[in-house]
Design a protein around this motif. Sequence first.
Motif, PDB file in Angstrom:
ATOM      1  N   GLU A  17       6.993  -2.466 -13.656  1.00 23.54           N
ATOM      2  CA  GLU A  17       6.390  -1.142 -13.554  1.00 23.54           C
ATOM      3  C   GLU A  17       6.825  -0.281 -12.211  1.00 23.54           C
ATOM      4  O   GLU A  17       7.166  -0.702 -11.147  1.00 23.54           O
ATOM      5  CB  GLU A  17       4.813  -0.941 -13.803  1.00 23.54           C
ATOM      6  N   THR A  18       6.314   1.222 -12.018  1.00 27.18           N
ATOM      7  CA  THR A  18       6.743   1.996 -10.914  1.00 27.18           C
ATOM      8  C   THR A  18       5.347   2.202 -10.253  1.00 27.18           C
ATOM      9  O   THR A  18       4.184   2.472 -11.065  1.00 27.18           O
ATOM     10  CB  THR A  18       7.348   3.236 -11.370  1.00 27.18           C
ATOM     11  N   VAL A  19       5.127   2.376  -8.963  1.00 25.20           N
ATOM     12  CA  VAL A  19       4.006   2.536  -8.294  1.00 25.20           C
ATOM     13  C   VAL A  19       4.131   3.640  -7.209  1.00 25.20           C
ATOM     14  O   VAL A  19       5.243   3.568  -6.665  1.00 25.20           O
ATOM     15  CB  VAL A  19       3.040   1.370  -7.959  1.00 25.20           C
ATOM     16  N   THR A  20       3.357   4.517  -7.019  1.00 19.56           N
ATOM     17  CA  THR A  20       3.524   5.644  -5.933  1.00 19.56           C
ATOM     18  C   THR A  20       2.378   5.331  -4.827  1.00 19.56           C
ATOM     19  O   THR A  20       1.175   5.349  -5.308  1.00 19.56           O
ATOM     20  CB  THR A  20       3.466   6.854  -6.516  1.00 19.56           C
ATOM     21  N   LEU A  21       2.733   5.293  -3.623  1.00 23.49           N
ATOM     22  CA  LEU A  21       1.640   5.047  -2.472  1.00 23.49           C
ATOM     23  C   LEU A  21       1.755   6.380  -1.636  1.00 23.49           C
ATOM     24  O   LEU A  21       2.824   7.116  -1.448  1.00 23.49           O
ATOM     25  CB  LEU A  21       1.968   3.967  -1.495  1.00 23.49           C
ATOM     26  N   SER A  22       0.524   6.968  -1.555  1.00 24.62           N
ATOM     27  CA  SER A  22       0.535   8.150  -1.048  1.00 24.62           C
ATOM     28  C   SER A  22       0.165   8.235   0.498  1.00 24.62           C
ATOM     29  O   SER A  22      -0.285   7.207   1.004  1.00 24.62           O
ATOM     30  CB  SER A  22      -0.918   8.931  -1.409  1.00 24.62           C
ATOM     31  N   CYS A  23       0.652   9.268   1.260  1.00 23.26           N
ATOM     32  CA  CYS A  23       0.422   9.356   2.890  1.00 23.26           C
ATOM     33  C   CYS A  23       0.468  10.842   3.132  1.00 23.26           C
ATOM     34  O   CYS A  23       1.372  11.559   2.556  1.00 23.26           O
ATOM     35  CB  CYS A  23       1.500   8.429   3.354  1.00 23.26           C
ATOM     36  N   THR A  24      -0.598  11.450   3.998  1.00 24.07           N
ATOM     37  CA  THR A  24      -0.479  12.616   4.371  1.00 24.07           C
ATOM     38  C   THR A  24      -0.461  12.604   5.972  1.00 24.07           C
ATOM     39  O   THR A  24      -0.922  11.373   6.508  1.00 24.07           O
ATOM     40  CB  THR A  24      -1.529  13.513   3.935  1.00 24.07           C
ATOM     41  N   TYR A  25       0.063  13.608   6.629  1.00 25.10           N
ATOM     42  CA  TYR A  25      -0.243  13.444   8.113  1.00 25.10           C
ATOM     43  C   TYR A  25      -0.384  14.780   8.715  1.00 25.10           C
ATOM     44  O   TYR A  25      -0.232  15.637   8.029  1.00 25.10           O
ATOM     45  CB  TYR A  25       1.224  12.869   8.633  1.00 25.10           C
ATOM     46  N   ASP A  26      -0.692  14.851  10.002  1.00 28.51           N
ATOM     47  CA  ASP A  26      -1.157  16.116  10.527  1.00 28.51           C
ATOM     48  C   ASP A  26      -0.107  16.091  11.763  1.00 28.51           C
ATOM     49  O   ASP A  26      -0.378  15.241  12.750  1.00 28.51           O
ATOM     50  CB  ASP A  26      -2.312  16.289  10.904  1.00 28.51           C
ATOM     51  N   THR A  27       0.511  17.161  12.135  1.00 32.58           N
ATOM     52  CA  THR A  27       1.230  17.314  13.384  1.00 32.58           C
ATOM     53  C   THR A  27       1.569  18.881  13.576  1.00 32.58           C
ATOM     54  O   THR A  27       1.707  19.611  12.637  1.00 32.58           O
ATOM     55  CB  THR A  27       2.553  16.427  13.427  1.00 32.58           C
ATOM     56  N   ASP A  81      10.547  -0.658 -10.334  1.00 30.99           N
ATOM     57  CA  ASP A  81      10.582  -2.101 -11.113  1.00 30.99           C
ATOM     58  C   ASP A  81       9.945  -3.109 -10.100  1.00 30.99           C
ATOM     59  O   ASP A  81      10.534  -4.115  -9.342  1.00 30.99           O
ATOM     60  CB  ASP A  81      12.300  -2.236 -10.962  1.00 30.99           C
ATOM     61  N   SER A  82       8.619  -2.957  -9.679  1.00 28.71           N
ATOM     62  CA  SER A  82       7.909  -3.676  -8.942  1.00 28.71           C
ATOM     63  C   SER A  82       8.061  -5.214  -9.245  1.00 28.71           C
ATOM     64  O   SER A  82       8.286  -5.634 -10.333  1.00 28.71           O
ATOM     65  CB  SER A  82       6.474  -3.334  -9.007  1.00 28.71           C
ATOM     66  N   GLN A  83       8.091  -6.014  -8.008  1.00 33.60           N
ATOM     67  CA  GLN A  83       8.394  -7.388  -8.360  1.00 33.60           C
ATOM     68  C   GLN A  83       7.187  -7.847  -7.366  1.00 33.60           C
ATOM     69  O   GLN A  83       6.448  -7.554  -6.657  1.00 33.60           O
ATOM     70  CB  GLN A  83       9.758  -7.842  -7.348  1.00 33.60           C
ATOM     71  N   LEU A  84       7.045  -9.202  -7.695  1.00 35.77           N
ATOM     72  CA  LEU A  84       5.749 -10.095  -7.079  1.00 35.77           C
ATOM     73  C   LEU A  84       5.886 -10.245  -5.648  1.00 35.77           C
ATOM     74  O   LEU A  84       5.027  -9.983  -4.976  1.00 35.77           O
ATOM     75  CB  LEU A  84       5.775 -11.448  -7.493  1.00 35.77           C
ATOM     76  N   GLY A  85       7.222  -9.984  -4.968  1.00 36.42           N
ATOM     77  CA  GLY A  85       7.455 -10.007  -3.737  1.00 36.42           C
ATOM     78  C   GLY A  85       6.654  -8.676  -3.039  1.00 36.42           C
ATOM     79  O   GLY A  85       6.746  -8.634  -1.706  1.00 36.42           O
ATOM     80  N   GLN A 108      -4.294   3.735   7.663  1.00 37.84           N
ATOM     81  CA  GLN A 108      -5.118   2.664   7.460  1.00 37.84           C
ATOM     82  C   GLN A 108      -4.485   1.735   6.635  1.00 37.84           C
ATOM     83  O   GLN A 108      -5.093   0.507   6.603  1.00 37.84           O
ATOM     84  CB  GLN A 108      -6.297   3.469   6.861  1.00 37.84           C
ATOM     85  N   GLY A 109      -3.478   1.858   5.978  1.00 37.20           N
ATOM     86  CA  GLY A 109      -2.902   1.014   5.065  1.00 37.20           C
ATOM     87  C   GLY A 109      -3.288   1.127   3.531  1.00 37.20           C
ATOM     88  O   GLY A 109      -4.692   1.539   3.394  1.00 37.20           O
ATOM     89  N   THR A 110      -2.450   0.667   2.752  1.00 30.44           N
ATOM     90  CA  THR A 110      -2.745   0.511   1.160  1.00 30.44           C
ATOM     91  C   THR A 110      -2.270  -0.881   0.667  1.00 30.44           C
ATOM     92  O   THR A 110      -1.243  -1.367   1.022  1.00 30.44           O
ATOM     93  CB  THR A 110      -1.743   1.524   0.283  1.00 30.44           C
ATOM     94  N   GLU A 111      -3.374  -1.654   0.316  1.00 32.13           N
ATOM     95  CA  GLU A 111      -3.088  -2.980  -0.210  1.00 32.13           C
ATOM     96  C   GLU A 111      -2.482  -3.088  -1.665  1.00 32.13           C
ATOM     97  O   GLU A 111      -3.341  -2.524  -2.636  1.00 32.13           O
ATOM     98  CB  GLU A 111      -4.200  -3.916  -0.205  1.00 32.13           C
ATOM     99  N   LEU A 112      -1.285  -3.353  -1.812  1.00 35.89           N
ATOM    100  CA  LEU A 112      -0.692  -3.153  -3.185  1.00 35.89           C
ATOM    101  C   LEU A 112      -0.757  -4.852  -3.617  1.00 35.89           C
ATOM    102  O   LEU A 112      -0.269  -5.992  -3.093  1.00 35.89           O
ATOM    103  CB  LEU A 112       0.550  -2.909  -2.997  1.00 35.89           C
ATOM    104  N   SER A 113      -1.363  -4.991  -4.969  1.00 39.69           N
ATOM    105  CA  SER A 113      -1.209  -6.065  -5.653  1.00 39.69           C
ATOM    106  C   SER A 113      -0.234  -6.069  -6.777  1.00 39.69           C
ATOM    107  O   SER A 113      -0.237  -4.757  -7.358  1.00 39.69           O
ATOM    108  CB  SER A 113      -2.577  -6.576  -6.153  1.00 39.69           C
ATOM    109  N   VAL A 114       0.228  -6.714  -7.251  1.00 43.68           N
ATOM    110  CA  VAL A 114       1.377  -6.916  -8.515  1.00 43.68           C
ATOM    111  C   VAL A 114       1.009  -7.905  -9.494  1.00 43.68           C
ATOM    112  O   VAL A 114       0.797  -8.840  -9.173  1.00 43.68           O
ATOM    113  CB  VAL A 114       2.891  -7.168  -7.970  1.00 43.68           C
ATOM    114  N   LYS A 115       0.804  -7.553 -10.540  1.00 46.71           N
ATOM    115  CA  LYS A 115       0.331  -8.324 -11.595  1.00 46.71           C
ATOM    116  C   LYS A 115       1.382  -8.594 -12.437  1.00 46.71           C
ATOM    117  O   LYS A 115       2.295  -8.131 -13.100  1.00 46.71           O
ATOM    118  CB  LYS A 115      -0.827  -7.283 -12.434  1.00 46.71           C
ATOM    119  N   PRO A 116       1.381 -10.139 -12.657  1.00 47.64           N
ATOM    120  CA  PRO A 116       2.622 -10.479 -13.547  1.00 47.64           C
ATOM    121  C   PRO A 116       2.618 -10.120 -14.981  1.00 47.64           C
ATOM    122  O   PRO A 116       1.320  -9.890 -15.538  1.00 47.64           O
ATOM    123  CB  PRO A 116       2.594 -11.963 -13.287  1.00 47.64           C
TER     124      PRO A 116
END
Lengths: 116, 112
Positions: A17-27, A81-85, A108-116
């Motif tokens: 499946e497809t996943v989107t990770l968010s990020c915002t910044y200030d400058t 097309d997310s993969q276990l890796g 701060q990071g986002t921990e992504l887990s991929v379910k088989p």
Amino acid sequence: AQTVTQSQPEMSVQEAETVTLSCTYDTSESDYYLFWYKQPPSRQMILVIRQEAYKQQNATENRFSVNFQKAAKSFSLKISDSQLGDAAMYFCAYRSWYNQGGKLIFGQGTELSVKP
Amino acid sequence: GAGVSQSPRYKVAKRGQDVALRCDPISGHVSLFWYQQALGQGPEFLTYFQNEAQLDKSGLPSDRFFAERPEGSVSTLKIQRTQQEDSAVYLCASSSGAHEQYFGPGTRLTVT
């Protein structure tokens, strides 16, 4: 000072499946670089994708692409097309164009887990 | 070629001890960075070298932290009189200039 915010501490996606990770910044700068780094449990940080702020076209690297919205100061990462890796911590990072040192400012990071 | 290497990979120190962490950058890389990564957090910048010159040390948390790169290659991060709050993973990265930073595996420091 520049800041980077990742508001999703954890995300989960089904394999293929497809996943989107968010990020915002200030400058206040107009020229800069944005990055997504991947840090697997082994801890070695690996560059996933890079975007130069002056480029309107969104960067793409195989299954990884970004949605760069400069006015909104948003920089999300889409993994198709997310993969276990792909399971890892993902960090968004900012680098000033003008800072000769080129130091990275990380979210701060986002921990992504991929379910088989 | 070989990537960035760091040693030791793990270090346990008693509070008050001095420690030295080593970084071997990719050969020919001019720029070298040190970052500190607390558990569950993103890395935070400590200091930056261009060749042997330390051009930015604004991220060093106290005067107990000292870094050097005397010959413009290998770098050492030294922490004197370690405290529990120094426990973290210390990451080294090198770069050939205006390009991406390549990270080492890090040194996990635990202060007991």
